[in-house]
Design an enzyme around this catalytic site. Structure first.
Site, short mmCIF file in Angstrom:
data_model
loop_
_atom_site.label_atom_id
_atom_site.label_comp_id
_atom_site.label_asym_id
_atom_site.label_seq_id
_atom_site.Cartn_x
_atom_site.Cartn_y
_atom_site.Cartn_z
N SER A 124 -7.51 -6.84 15.70
CA SER A 124 -7.16 -7.29 14.37
C SER A 124 -8.32 -8.04 13.73
O SER A 124 -9.13 -8.68 14.43
CB SER A 124 -5.96 -8.25 14.50
OG SER A 124 -5.76 -8.97 13.32
N TYR A 148 -1.74 -15.91 18.74
CA TYR A 148 -1.81 -14.46 18.52
C TYR A 148 -3.26 -13.99 18.46
O TYR A 148 -3.68 -13.08 19.19
CB TYR A 148 -1.07 -14.08 17.23
CG TYR A 148 -1.36 -12.66 16.77
CD1 TYR A 148 -0.88 -11.57 17.50
CD2 TYR A 148 -2.13 -12.41 15.63
CE1 TYR A 148 -1.16 -10.27 17.10
CE2 TYR A 148 -2.42 -11.11 15.22
CZ TYR A 148 -1.92 -10.04 15.96
OH TYR A 148 -2.22 -8.75 15.57
N LYS A 152 -5.67 -11.63 21.14
CA LYS A 152 -6.48 -10.44 20.80
C LYS A 152 -7.92 -10.64 21.25
O LYS A 152 -8.54 -9.72 21.78
CB LYS A 152 -6.44 -10.19 19.28
CG LYS A 152 -5.08 -9.74 18.77
CD LYS A 152 -4.76 -8.33 19.21
CE LYS A 152 -3.37 -7.91 18.80
NZ LYS A 152 -2.91 -6.67 19.42
N GLY A 293 -2.90 -22.60 7.45
CA GLY A 293 -3.66 -21.68 8.31
C GLY A 293 -4.20 -20.47 7.57
O GLY A 293 -4.89 -19.64 8.16
P1 NAD Z 1 5.14 -3.36 15.75
O1 NAD Z 1 5.80 -4.59 16.24
O2 NAD Z 1 5.79 -2.58 14.68
O3 NAD Z 1 4.87 -2.37 16.99
C1 NAD Z 1 4.63 -2.83 18.30
C2 NAD Z 1 5.53 -2.00 19.24
O4 NAD Z 1 5.31 -2.44 20.57
C3 NAD Z 1 7.02 -2.21 18.95
O5 NAD Z 1 7.65 -0.95 18.89
C4 NAD Z 1 7.52 -3.04 20.14
O6 NAD Z 1 8.86 -2.73 20.46
C5 NAD Z 1 6.55 -2.60 21.22
N1 NAD Z 1 6.33 -3.59 22.28
C6 NAD Z 1 6.01 -4.90 22.15
N2 NAD Z 1 5.84 -5.47 23.35
C7 NAD Z 1 6.02 -4.49 24.27
C8 NAD Z 1 5.97 -4.43 25.69
N3 NAD Z 1 5.70 -5.53 26.40
N4 NAD Z 1 6.21 -3.26 26.30
C9 NAD Z 1 6.49 -2.15 25.60
N5 NAD Z 1 6.56 -2.14 24.24
C10 NAD Z 1 6.33 -3.29 23.60
O7 NAD Z 1 3.66 -3.77 15.34
P2 NAD Z 1 2.56 -2.92 14.58
O8 NAD Z 1 2.41 -3.49 13.23
O9 NAD Z 1 2.84 -1.47 14.74
O10 NAD Z 1 1.29 -3.35 15.42
C11 NAD Z 1 0.80 -2.57 16.50
C12 NAD Z 1 -0.38 -3.29 17.12
O11 NAD Z 1 -1.37 -3.51 16.11
C13 NAD Z 1 -0.05 -4.68 17.68
O12 NAD Z 1 -0.78 -4.85 18.87
C14 NAD Z 1 -0.54 -5.64 16.61
O13 NAD Z 1 -0.92 -6.87 17.14
C15 NAD Z 1 -1.74 -4.88 16.07
N6 NAD Z 1 -2.06 -5.25 14.67
C16 NAD Z 1 -1.09 -5.15 13.72
C17 NAD Z 1 -1.38 -5.53 12.40
C18 NAD Z 1 -0.34 -5.44 11.33
O14 NAD Z 1 -0.51 -6.09 10.30
N7 NAD Z 1 0.74 -4.68 11.48
C19 NAD Z 1 -2.67 -6.00 12.08
C20 NAD Z 1 -3.63 -6.08 13.08
C21 NAD Z 1 -3.30 -5.69 14.40
C1 UD1 Z 2 -1.48 -12.02 8.40
C2 UD1 Z 2 -1.74 -12.70 9.72
C3 UD1 Z 2 -2.86 -11.99 10.45
C4 UD1 Z 2 -2.58 -10.50 10.59
C5 UD1 Z 2 -2.37 -9.94 9.18
C6 UD1 Z 2 -2.08 -8.47 9.16
C7 UD1 Z 2 -1.17 -15.05 9.22
C8 UD1 Z 2 -1.71 -16.44 9.07
N1 UD1 Z 2 -2.07 -14.09 9.47
O1 UD1 Z 2 -2.62 -12.21 7.65
O2 UD1 Z 2 -3.04 -12.54 11.73
O3 UD1 Z 2 -3.66 -9.84 11.24
O4 UD1 Z 2 -1.27 -10.64 8.57
O5 UD1 Z 2 -0.78 -8.24 9.58
O6 UD1 Z 2 0.02 -14.82 9.15
N2 UD1 Z 2 1.20 -14.13 0.66
C9 UD1 Z 2 1.94 -14.72 -0.35
N3 UD1 Z 2 3.30 -14.72 -0.23
C10 UD1 Z 2 3.95 -14.16 0.83
C11 UD1 Z 2 3.18 -13.57 1.87
C12 UD1 Z 2 1.81 -13.59 1.75
O7 UD1 Z 2 1.38 -15.21 -1.32
O8 UD1 Z 2 5.19 -14.22 0.88
C13 UD1 Z 2 -0.28 -14.08 0.52
C14 UD1 Z 2 -1.02 -14.79 1.64
O9 UD1 Z 2 -1.23 -16.14 1.30
C15 UD1 Z 2 -2.33 -13.97 1.68
C16 UD1 Z 2 -1.88 -12.56 1.30
O10 UD1 Z 2 -0.64 -12.71 0.62
O11 UD1 Z 2 -3.20 -14.42 0.69
C17 UD1 Z 2 -1.67 -11.65 2.49
O12 UD1 Z 2 -0.81 -12.27 3.42
P1 UD1 Z 2 -0.24 -11.52 4.73
O13 UD1 Z 2 0.35 -10.22 4.34
O14 UD1 Z 2 0.61 -12.48 5.45
O15 UD1 Z 2 -1.55 -11.17 5.59
P2 UD1 Z 2 -2.73 -12.13 6.12
O16 UD1 Z 2 -2.61 -13.50 5.62
O17 UD1 Z 2 -4.01 -11.42 5.87
#
Ligand code: NAD
Ligand code: UD1
Length: 337
Positions: A124, A148, A152, A293
């Site tokens: 991430s 979190y 990572k 944060g």
């Molecule tokens: P998500 O929660 O939708 O998907 C994660 C999946 O993993 C879920 O289906 C959950 O049931 C499964 N899971 C969790 N722990 C498990 C375990 N111990 N064993 C088996 N299955 C398990 O999340 P996502 O948004 O699809 O994210 C996928 C990956 O990408 C994660 O590692 C997350 O940290 C990373 N990531 C997500 C974002 C985002 O904004 N969505 C951003 C950066 C990184």
């Molecule tokens: C969040 C996570 C980050 C993760 C990323 C992608 C935090 C502190 N960080 O980041 O670890 O990798 O999502 O999933 O949670 N905002 C509003 N109102 C809302 C929600 C968000 O104004 O109700 C604003 C936030 O202040 C920010 C932007 O929208 O400026 C995006 O927020 P968000 O979607 O939560 O993503 P990140 O902050 O980038």
């Protein structure tokens, strides 16, 4: 080629399953459904016109993962499984380290045992902490401000050691920026469960009338309109980035970390306007204090992804809003609201 997707039923995993399956890969999903719904499997079947193999279980169950790798003759793994809510990670760090770090160790043990040495890991942009310069490239110093993010970072470092230990390992950490949108079918998308913490799913619920108004966290950042700026990437672009990473892995050895973003900063108010235009709905908002944060702005330098993977995001923010809105209109969000 046979690919194991841990966490394959989740938001990014399910969209990646579509891209990979359509490109001819054979897939096995392993998920314990702690943050997803088994109904996603039927939805994937509808999109793909064929069922996908799915093993229900925990990635920390090393013998189950070992058995799965053997039984399905897996060639490479994409490791999505993990917990991802920043706020929750601060309250429950042990759960985050067990799930994310221990989960990865368990997977690596199973892979080593069976001799599967190709791995793509879901990292991430959070590993960059508060950006010191923009756009953020892969050489930017790393750091974490919560459990979190630290999980990572620990995993990335661990994977680097593993890759250094034996040149047979091929490991890529993909550093995602902000995934948004949904598959064009409207059948799969992001279902955050409770009140969403992320911006686009929150806006979607306000547009659909399920939440009264958006809280904008701060309008005093040094950005053009004062609100937070992020790099929002369509989840299908992200999915295709995994396809490109798998192809890259064939002719490569070692460890790499690569940004997957668009390379474009979009503010909270920009996103509100885009969503309003696409949905034709009102999106009332209120300006609140900054969220604790939070960082002001973050967007990616994306040259490395193009140079190494020959991949570039191609979908617009309007398309992300359109696909998110289609998903919301055809499904609502299923849980708790
Ligand atoms: P998500 O929660 O939708 O998907 C994660 C999946 O993993 C879920 O289906 C959950 O049931 C499964 N899971 C969790 N722990 C498990 C375990 N111990 N064993 C088996 N299955 C398990 O999340 P996502 O948004 O699809 O994210 C996928 C990956 O990408 C994660 O590692 C997350 O940290 C990373 N990531 C997500 C974002 C985002 O904004 N969505 C951003 C950066 C990184
Ligand atoms: C969040 C996570 C980050 C993760 C990323 C992608 C935090 C502190 N960080 O980041 O670890 O990798 O999502 O999933 O949670 N905002 C509003 N109102 C809302 C929600 C968000 O104004 O109700 C604003 C936030 O202040 C920010 C932007 O929208 O400026 C995006 O927020 P968000 O979607 O939560 O993503 P990140 O902050 O980038």
């Amino acid at each position: 080629m046979n690919i194991l997707l841990t966490g394959g039923a989740g938001y990014i995993g399910s969209h990646t399953a579509v891209a990979l399956s359509q490109a001819g890969y054979e897939l096995v999903l392993l998920d314990n459904f702690c943050n997803s719904n088994p109904s996603v499997l039927e939805r994937l079947q509808k999109i793909l016109g064929k069922p996908l193999h799915c093993v229900e279980g925990d990635v920390r169950d090393t013998s189950l993962v070992t058995k799965t790798l053997r039984e399905y003759k897996i060639d490479a793994v994409i490791h999505f499984a993990g917990l991802k809510a920043v706020g929750e990670s601060v309250e429950k760090p042990i759960e985050y380290y067990t799930n994310n770090v221990q989960g990865t160790i368990s997977l690596l043990e199973a892979m080593e045992l069976v001799g599967v040495k190709k791995l793509v890991f879901s990292s991430s942009a959070t590993v960059y902490g508060n950006p010191q310069y923009l756009p953020v490239d892969e050489a930017h110093p790393t750091g974490a401000t919560n459990a979190y993010g630290r999980s990572k970072l620990h995993i990335e470092e661990m994977l680097k050691d593993v890759a250094n230990s034996n040149s047979a390992w091929k490991i890529i950490c993909l550093r995602y920026f902000n995934p948004v949108g949904a598959h064009e079918s409207g059948l799969i998308g992001e279902d955050p469960g409770d009140i969403p913490g992320n911006l686009m799913p929150y806006i979607a619920l306000v547009a659909s009338g399920k939440l009264p108004s958006l809280n904008v966290f701060g309008n005093d950042y040094p950005t053009p309109d004062g609100t937070g700026v992020r790099d929002y990437i369509h989840v299908m672009d992200l999915a295709e980035g995994h396809l490109a990473a798998l192809e890259y892995l064939s002719g490569y050895s070692g460890w790499d970390a690569i940004n997957l973003g668009v390379g474009l900063g979009i503010s909270v108010l920009d996103l509100v306007s885009a969503y309003k235009k696409i949905s034709g709905r009102k999106i009332p908002f209120e300006i609140l204090e900054r969220r604790q944060g939070d960082i002001g702005e973050c967007w990616a330098k994306v040259d490395m992804a193009y140079e190494r993977l020959q991949w570039r995001a191609k979908r617009s923010i309007e398309l992300s809003c359109q696909d998110s809105w289609r998903y919301i209109c055809s499904n609502g969000l299923r849980k708790n609201i």
